[in-house]
Scaffold this motif. Structure first.
Motif, short mmCIF file in Angstrom:
data_model
loop_
_atom_site.label_atom_id
_atom_site.label_comp_id
_atom_site.label_asym_id
_atom_site.label_seq_id
_atom_site.Cartn_x
_atom_site.Cartn_y
_atom_site.Cartn_z
N LEU A 41 0.81 -1.21 0.00
CA LEU A 41 0.00 0.00 0.00
C LEU A 41 0.85 1.27 0.00
N GLY A 42 2.17 1.13 -0.05
CA GLY A 42 3.05 2.29 -0.10
C GLY A 42 3.01 3.14 1.16
N ILE A 43 2.90 2.50 2.31
CA ILE A 43 2.81 3.20 3.59
C ILE A 43 4.19 3.20 4.25
N HIS A 44 4.64 4.36 4.68
CA HIS A 44 5.90 4.43 5.43
C HIS A 44 5.58 4.04 6.88
N LEU A 67 -0.76 3.76 16.01
CA LEU A 67 -1.23 2.64 16.82
C LEU A 67 -2.20 3.17 17.85
N GLN A 68 -3.37 2.53 17.93
CA GLN A 68 -4.37 2.94 18.91
C GLN A 68 -5.13 1.71 19.38
N ASP A 69 -5.11 1.48 20.67
CA ASP A 69 -5.76 0.31 21.27
C ASP A 69 -5.25 -0.97 20.62
N THR A 70 -6.13 -1.71 19.95
CA THR A 70 -5.72 -3.01 19.37
C THR A 70 -5.56 -2.97 17.86
N ALA A 71 -5.42 -1.77 17.29
CA ALA A 71 -5.31 -1.67 15.83
C ALA A 71 -4.26 -0.64 15.42
N ALA A 72 -3.84 -0.76 14.17
CA ALA A 72 -2.95 0.21 13.54
C ALA A 72 -3.73 0.86 12.41
N TYR A 73 -3.49 2.17 12.20
CA TYR A 73 -4.21 2.91 11.18
C TYR A 73 -3.21 3.64 10.29
N ALA A 74 -3.50 3.67 9.00
CA ALA A 74 -2.63 4.39 8.06
C ALA A 74 -3.40 4.62 6.77
N THR A 75 -2.83 5.47 5.93
CA THR A 75 -3.40 5.73 4.61
C THR A 75 -2.33 5.47 3.57
N GLY A 76 -2.69 4.73 2.54
CA GLY A 76 -1.77 4.43 1.46
C GLY A 76 -2.47 4.55 0.13
N THR A 77 -1.76 4.19 -0.92
CA THR A 77 -2.37 4.21 -2.25
C THR A 77 -1.96 2.96 -3.02
N LEU A 78 -2.81 2.57 -3.89
CA LEU A 78 -2.53 1.46 -4.80
C LEU A 78 -3.15 1.85 -6.14
N GLY A 79 -2.30 2.14 -7.10
CA GLY A 79 -2.79 2.66 -8.37
C GLY A 79 -3.41 4.02 -8.15
N ASP A 80 -4.66 4.19 -8.59
CA ASP A 80 -5.36 5.46 -8.44
C ASP A 80 -6.28 5.48 -7.21
N VAL A 81 -6.15 4.48 -6.35
CA VAL A 81 -7.07 4.34 -5.22
C VAL A 81 -6.37 4.71 -3.91
N VAL A 82 -7.00 5.61 -3.16
CA VAL A 82 -6.53 5.95 -1.81
C VAL A 82 -7.13 4.93 -0.86
N ILE A 83 -6.29 4.36 0.00
CA ILE A 83 -6.74 3.29 0.89
C ILE A 83 -6.50 3.69 2.34
N ALA A 84 -7.58 3.75 3.11
CA ALA A 84 -7.48 3.96 4.55
C ALA A 84 -7.55 2.57 5.18
N VAL A 85 -6.45 2.16 5.80
CA VAL A 85 -6.37 0.80 6.33
C VAL A 85 -6.44 0.78 7.85
N GLN A 86 -7.21 -0.15 8.35
CA GLN A 86 -7.26 -0.46 9.77
C GLN A 86 -6.74 -1.89 9.89
N ALA A 87 -5.64 -2.05 10.61
CA ALA A 87 -5.03 -3.37 10.75
C ALA A 87 -5.21 -3.85 12.19
N ASP A 88 -6.16 -4.74 12.37
CA ASP A 88 -6.47 -5.26 13.70
C ASP A 88 -5.35 -6.14 14.24
N GLU A 89 -5.11 -6.01 15.54
CA GLU A 89 -4.14 -6.82 16.30
C GLU A 89 -2.68 -6.56 15.95
N VAL A 90 -2.37 -5.54 15.16
CA VAL A 90 -0.97 -5.23 14.83
C VAL A 90 -0.17 -4.83 16.06
N PRO A 91 -0.71 -4.03 16.99
CA PRO A 91 0.10 -3.71 18.18
C PRO A 91 0.58 -4.95 18.93
N ALA A 92 -0.22 -6.00 18.94
CA ALA A 92 0.21 -7.24 19.60
C ALA A 92 1.36 -7.89 18.85
#
Length: 169
Positions: free
Chosen positions: A113-116, A122-147
């Protein structure tokens, strides 16, 4: 090698093997379409179509199903086991909820997703970031990443946590 050592080694290597398999599967994603449509509903009042797959998919009723974001959402749901939900409110925006199974899988997602790593919150039990893939902006929530990031040495090795310098005090 003793049985306990072998078992420990197998547990340690399992996430890496899963990540390698995911990468190999991704390379063949175009030739191995697998879709698991279960239920499709339409909520006129909320303005969304909802389809339940192995994950949940929402698409705005005014969004063309062949738009870049809708096609990308369908592709990710069909080929990536980490995807838990997709939400497509516009033709070029995708809300993506994933649950990476390992540090290697999380590294794959942020690379894809091209995220640095410094742009990840990181917040509570998830990680949040914004990336892009092609022409699409992607807001990602990644559950359990802090663990997953609890193993700081492994996370630093994969470049998921910034290197720290010792305090000169």
């Amino acid at each position: 090698m003793q049985g306990e050592d072998l078992e420990r080694l197998a547990v340690e290597l399992a996430p890496a093997v899963k990540a390698l398999i995911a990468e190999a599967t991704d390379a063949h994603a175009e030739t191995v379409p697998v879709r698991y449509a279960v239920v499709a509903t339409q909520d006129e009042q909320a303005g969304v179509h909802t389809t339940t797959f192995a994950s949940t998919a929402r698409i705005g009723m005014d969004v063309d199903p062949t738009s870049p974001a809708a096609l990308l959402a369908a592709e990710l749901r069909a080929h990536q086991a980490d995807v838990r939900a997709t939400d497509v409110p516009s033709p070029t925006y995708l809300g993506l909820t994933i649950r990476p199974q390992s540090l290697h899988a999380w590294r794959w997602w942020i690379d894809k997703l091209g995220i640095h790593p410094d742009a990840v919150t990181l917040q509570d039990t998830a990680a949040y970031a914004t990336g892009t893939l092609g022409d699409v902006v992607i807001a990602v929530q990644a559950d359990e990443v802090p663990a997953l990031l609890v193993d700081e040495a492994a996370a630093r090795l994969l470049g998921l946590i910034a290197e720290t310098t010792p305090d000169p005090a």
